[in-house]
Design an enzyme around this catalytic site. Structure first.
Site, short mmCIF file in Angstrom:
data_model
loop_
_atom_site.label_atom_id
_atom_site.label_comp_id
_atom_site.label_asym_id
_atom_site.label_seq_id
_atom_site.Cartn_x
_atom_site.Cartn_y
_atom_site.Cartn_z
N SER A 124 0.82 -1.32 -0.15
CA SER A 124 0.13 0.04 -0.18
C SER A 124 1.08 1.22 0.49
CB SER A 124 -0.83 0.24 1.44
OG SER A 124 -1.82 1.34 1.82
N TYR A 148 -1.25 -0.89 10.42
CA TYR A 148 -1.71 -1.29 9.38
C TYR A 148 -0.52 -1.12 8.24
CZ TYR A 148 -3.37 -1.67 4.78
OH TYR A 148 -4.01 -1.88 3.22
N LYS A 152 2.34 -4.04 6.45
CA LYS A 152 2.59 -3.52 5.16
C LYS A 152 4.32 -3.57 4.95
CE LYS A 152 -1.72 -4.59 3.38
NZ LYS A 152 -1.63 -6.07 2.65
P1 NAD Z 1 -11.07 -7.66 1.59
O1 NAD Z 1 -10.86 -6.87 2.76
O2 NAD Z 1 -11.68 -7.08 -0.08
O3 NAD Z 1 -10.13 -8.14 0.79
C1 NAD Z 1 -9.17 -9.23 1.56
C2 NAD Z 1 -9.27 -11.24 1.79
O4 NAD Z 1 -8.59 -11.25 2.64
C3 NAD Z 1 -11.24 -10.32 2.33
O5 NAD Z 1 -12.30 -11.86 1.29
C4 NAD Z 1 -10.77 -11.47 3.37
O6 NAD Z 1 -12.12 -12.25 3.61
C5 NAD Z 1 -9.99 -12.14 3.01
N1 NAD Z 1 -8.79 -12.65 4.71
C6 NAD Z 1 -8.54 -11.72 5.85
N2 NAD Z 1 -7.50 -12.18 6.54
C7 NAD Z 1 -7.12 -13.68 6.06
C8 NAD Z 1 -7.02 -14.54 7.07
N3 NAD Z 1 -6.01 -14.53 7.86
N4 NAD Z 1 -6.23 -15.71 6.19
C9 NAD Z 1 -7.79 -16.05 4.23
N5 NAD Z 1 -8.44 -14.92 4.13
C10 NAD Z 1 -7.81 -13.81 4.92
O7 NAD Z 1 -9.35 -6.37 0.76
P2 NAD Z 1 -9.03 -5.87 -0.34
O8 NAD Z 1 -9.43 -4.05 -0.73
O9 NAD Z 1 -9.75 -6.44 -1.56
O10 NAD Z 1 -7.37 -5.44 0.10
C11 NAD Z 1 -7.08 -6.56 -0.75
C12 NAD Z 1 -5.55 -6.84 0.08
O11 NAD Z 1 -4.42 -4.96 -0.52
C13 NAD Z 1 -4.92 -6.22 1.86
O12 NAD Z 1 -4.30 -7.25 1.30
C14 NAD Z 1 -5.56 -4.75 1.78
O13 NAD Z 1 -3.81 -4.48 2.82
C15 NAD Z 1 -4.09 -4.39 0.20
N6 NAD Z 1 -4.77 -2.75 -0.08
C16 NAD Z 1 -5.80 -2.18 -0.28
C17 NAD Z 1 -5.97 -0.92 -0.63
C18 NAD Z 1 -7.47 -0.66 -0.21
O14 NAD Z 1 -7.37 0.46 -0.60
N7 NAD Z 1 -8.42 -1.76 -0.58
C19 NAD Z 1 -5.28 -0.23 -0.82
C20 NAD Z 1 -3.76 -0.60 -0.63
C21 NAD Z 1 -3.46 -2.19 -0.75
C1 UD1 Z 2 -7.30 5.50 3.56
C2 UD1 Z 2 -6.61 4.99 4.81
C3 UD1 Z 2 -5.33 3.96 3.75
C4 UD1 Z 2 -5.80 3.00 2.66
C5 UD1 Z 2 -7.04 3.78 1.75
C6 UD1 Z 2 -7.47 2.94 1.28
C7 UD1 Z 2 -6.88 6.64 6.02
C8 UD1 Z 2 -5.95 7.35 6.97
N1 UD1 Z 2 -6.01 5.80 5.41
O1 UD1 Z 2 -6.70 6.34 3.13
O2 UD1 Z 2 -3.78 3.70 4.76
O3 UD1 Z 2 -4.67 2.80 1.81
O4 UD1 Z 2 -7.72 4.48 2.97
O5 UD1 Z 2 -8.21 3.51 0.21
O6 UD1 Z 2 -7.89 6.05 6.96
N2 UD1 Z 2 -12.90 11.78 2.78
C9 UD1 Z 2 -14.15 12.25 3.22
N3 UD1 Z 2 -15.11 11.94 3.63
C10 UD1 Z 2 -15.53 10.90 3.99
C11 UD1 Z 2 -14.40 10.05 2.96
C12 UD1 Z 2 -13.56 10.25 2.98
O7 UD1 Z 2 -13.48 14.17 2.60
O8 UD1 Z 2 -16.23 10.60 4.27
C13 UD1 Z 2 -11.69 12.43 2.05
C14 UD1 Z 2 -10.68 11.70 3.18
O9 UD1 Z 2 -10.22 13.07 4.19
C15 UD1 Z 2 -9.34 11.46 1.96
C16 UD1 Z 2 -10.09 11.70 0.65
O10 UD1 Z 2 -11.83 11.79 1.02
O11 UD1 Z 2 -8.94 13.15 1.61
C17 UD1 Z 2 -9.80 9.80 0.40
O12 UD1 Z 2 -10.07 8.96 2.06
P1 UD1 Z 2 -10.21 7.74 1.39
O13 UD1 Z 2 -11.31 7.44 0.62
O14 UD1 Z 2 -10.48 7.23 2.87
O15 UD1 Z 2 -8.38 7.12 1.15
P2 UD1 Z 2 -7.38 7.91 2.11
O16 UD1 Z 2 -7.42 8.73 3.56
O17 UD1 Z 2 -6.39 8.07 0.86
#
Ligand code: NAD
Ligand code: UD1
Length: 336
Positions: A124, A148, A152
């Protein structure tokens, strides 16, 4: 290729499985369903015409993993499984160290025992911390501001050490910026439990009338419109980046850290305005205080992904807003 996809029923994992199956790869999903629904499997089949193999298991379960690896040789692993809520990680750090760090370690140990040494890992942009200057390059200092983000970074370090110790390992740690949107079919998408924390799912629920208004966190940032800037990336573009990373690992060894973002910054008001325009809706909103821990401006330098992977994003902010809303309308309560 035959790919083990951990967390494959989750938001990003399900989109990656669609792209993998469409490209003709064999997919085996493992997931403990702690944050996803088994209904995703039928939905993936609905889009691709193929249902991936699925095993409900926790990546911390060493014996269960051994059974999966014993059943057939994998060419690579894409490791999405993990927990991802920043605030929860502050309140319950052990949950994060257990799922993300211990879970990854258990998975990599099982992989090593079975000579599977090709890994694409979901990292991330949160590893960069609050002071990194955008556009952020991969060689920027890492300084995660919460448990978190630290989990990572620790997993990236595990993988880097593995690559340094054994020349057979090939790893891509992909640092995602802000994944949003849904598959253009509206059949799979993001289904957060409870009130969403992130901007796009919140906006969708306001649009649907499930929440009354959006709070825009901060209107006094030093940005052109005063709201904070992020690098939103369409989840389908992101998913395709994983296929490109797998192809890259065919050609190269060692550890590679790669940003996946568009390289463009979008403010909260830009996002709102685009959502309203493409979907012909009004999103009630009001300005509130900044959210603690938020950065002013975070967007990727996307040059390395273009250079190494031959990948760049193709979908626009309008596509993200249109596809997120199509998914929300078709599935108002997620996968039920
Ligand atoms: P998500 O929660 O939708 O998917 C994660 C999946 O992992 C889920 O289906 C959950 O059931 C499964 N899981 C969690 N812990 C587990 C375990 N111990 N064993 C087996 N399965 C497990 O999340 P996502 O948004 O699809 O994210 C996927 C990956 O990407 C994660 O590692 C997350 O940290 C990373 N990531 C996500 C974002 C984001 O904004 N969505 C941003 C940066 C990184
Ligand atoms: C958040 C996480 C980041 C994660 C990412 C995944 C935090 C501090 N950071 O980032 O670790 O990787 O999500 O996508 O939680 N906003 C509003 N109103 C809302 C929600 C969000 O104004 O109700 C604004 C936030 O202030 C930010 C932007 O929208 O400026 C995006 O927010 P969000 O989607 O939560 O993502 P990040 O803050 O970038």
């Amino acid at each position: 290729m035959k790919i083990l996809v951990t967390g494959g029923t989750g938001y990003i994992g399900s989109h990656a499985c669609v792209e993998l199956l469409t490209a003709g790869h064999a997919v085996v999903i493992v997931d403990n369903l702690s944050n996803s629904s088994p209904r995703v499997l039928e939905r993936i089949a609905q889009i691709t015409g193929r249902q991936p193999a699925f095993h409900e298991l926790d990546v911390r379960d060493r014996a269960a993993l051994d059974r999966i690896f014993d059943a057939g040789k994998f060419d690579a692993i894409i490791h999405f499984a993990g927990v991802k809520a920043v605030a929860e990680s502050v309140a319950d750090p052990l949950k994060y160290y257990s799922n993300n760090v211990y879970g990854s370690l258990t998975l990599f140990e099982a992989a090593a025992r079975h000579d599977v040494t090709r890994v694409v890992f979901s990292s991330s942009a949160t590893v960069y911390g609050e002071t990194a200057r955008s556009p952020i390059r991969e060689d920027a200092a890492t300084a995660p501001a919460n448990p978190y983000g630290r989990t990572k970074l620790i997993v990236e370090q595990q993988l880097g050490d593995l690559c340094a110790a054994g020349s057979e390992w090939r790893v891509a740690a992909l640092r995602y910026f802000n994944p949003v949107g849904a598959h253009p079919s509206g059949i799979i998408g993001e289904a957060p439990q409870g009130v969403p924390n992130n901007l796009m799912p919140y906006v969708c629920q306001v649009a649907a009338g499930r929440l009354s208004e959006l709070s825009v966190f901060g209107h006094d940032y030093p940005t052109p419109d005063g709201t904070a800037i992020r690098d939103y990336i369409h989840v389908v573009d992101l998913a395709r980046g994983h296929l490109k990373a797998l192809e890259y690992l065919e050609r190269t060894r060692g550890m590679h850290v790669i940003n996946l973002g568009t390289g463009r910054g979008t403010s909260v008001l830009d996002m709102l305005g685009t959502f309203e325009r493409v979907n012909a809706l009004r999103i009630p909103h009001r300005f509130t205080a900044r959210r603690p821990g938020d950065t002013t401006e975070t967007y990727a330098d996307a040059a390395r992904a273009a250079q190494f992977l031959g990948w760049r994003t193709e979908l626009t902010l309008a596509d993200m807003c249109r596809d997120a809303w199509r998914w929300q309308q078709a599935n108002p309560a997620g996968y039920v």
